[in-house]
Design an enzyme around this catalytic site. Structure first.
Site, short mmCIF file in Angstrom:
data_model
loop_
_atom_site.label_atom_id
_atom_site.label_comp_id
_atom_site.label_asym_id
_atom_site.label_seq_id
_atom_site.Cartn_x
_atom_site.Cartn_y
_atom_site.Cartn_z
N GLU A 119 -3.34 37.17 34.63
CA GLU A 119 -2.97 38.54 34.25
C GLU A 119 -4.20 39.42 34.39
OE1 GLU A 119 -2.59 40.80 29.97
OE2 GLU A 119 -1.75 38.78 30.12
N LYS A 174 5.39 38.16 23.87
CA LYS A 174 3.97 37.90 23.60
C LYS A 174 3.71 38.24 22.14
CE LYS A 174 -0.43 40.20 24.54
NZ LYS A 174 -1.18 41.06 25.48
#
Length: 218
Positions: free
Chosen positions: A43, A132
């Protein structure tokens, strides 16, 4: 690759590296160092200066070898910019329902951030692929076990607080994958250009998650 395949890859490999750097100069090198250590999901956060250009460079160099996404995405404009730059998934520290809708419109894996049970369930019902849980160091592995009692269907990924000591505890508590930032992409190593250190840390993280990987259990 379709979103369902990208999701399965995250669920199978269990580990996502979060690249947060003061400049974009070494991001491609960092990604290559992670790949050399066996971490193939990264990411690139949008706190990196000129992040969309940096993301394009990572995609150009490593597409096909890694699953590459964008993080710290706070709004739909940033999400669309990241997707156009080649992001295969979108991660946010907060919950923005419009970002979830946009990612689903573009068949892109989306991992919004949430913390409370209400926020987490809201994200899930809005179409999040994985929620998340951030900041996970604030709640710890026990929180994941508690959530899965009444909400066993949720796919939860901790970020912040994931290190070599806590990684297995989060997975044992029901986390579907881990988001590892500075304990994996060590700021001192990035500043020194010590890519071998990042490769070594990647190998250590891979060893920790290996018993939880689906391919290892099959």
């Amino acid at each position: 690759m379709a979103k369902i395949d990208d999701l399965q890859r995250v669920l199978d490999t269990k580990l996502m590296a979060v690249i947060r750097a003061p400049s974009g100069e070494r991001v491609v090198e960092i990604a290559e160092a992670l790949l050399a250590g066996g971490v193939d999901i990264v990411e690139v956060t949008f706190t990196v200066p000129r992040a969309h250009h940096v993301l394009e460079k990572v995609v150009d160099k490593l597409s096909g070898k890694m699953l590459i996404g964008a993080g710290t995405v706070l709004d739909t404009e940033t999400a669309r910019t990241a997707i156009l730059a080649g992001a295969q998934f979108i991660v946010s520290p907060t919950l923005n329902l419009d970002v979830i809708r946009l990612c689903n419109r573009y068949d892109t894996l989306v991992l919004p951030g949430a913390l409370t049970p209400t926020e987490i369930l809201t994200a899930w019902e809005a179409g999040a692929d994985i929620v998340k849980v951030f900041p996970a160091d604030f709640v710890g592995p026990g929180y994941f076990k508690a959530l899965h009692g009444p909400l066993p269907q949720l796919r939860l990924m901790p970020t912040s607080g994931v290190n070599l000591q806590t990684a297995s505890e989060f997975l044992k508590a029901g986390a579907c994958a881990l988001g590892a930032g500075s304990p994996l992409v060590e700021p001192a190593a990035v500043a020194a250009g010590n890519m071998q250190r990042i490769t070594d840390l990647a190998r250590q993280f891979v060893e920790v998650v290996k018993p939880f990987r689906r391919s290892e259990r099959a």
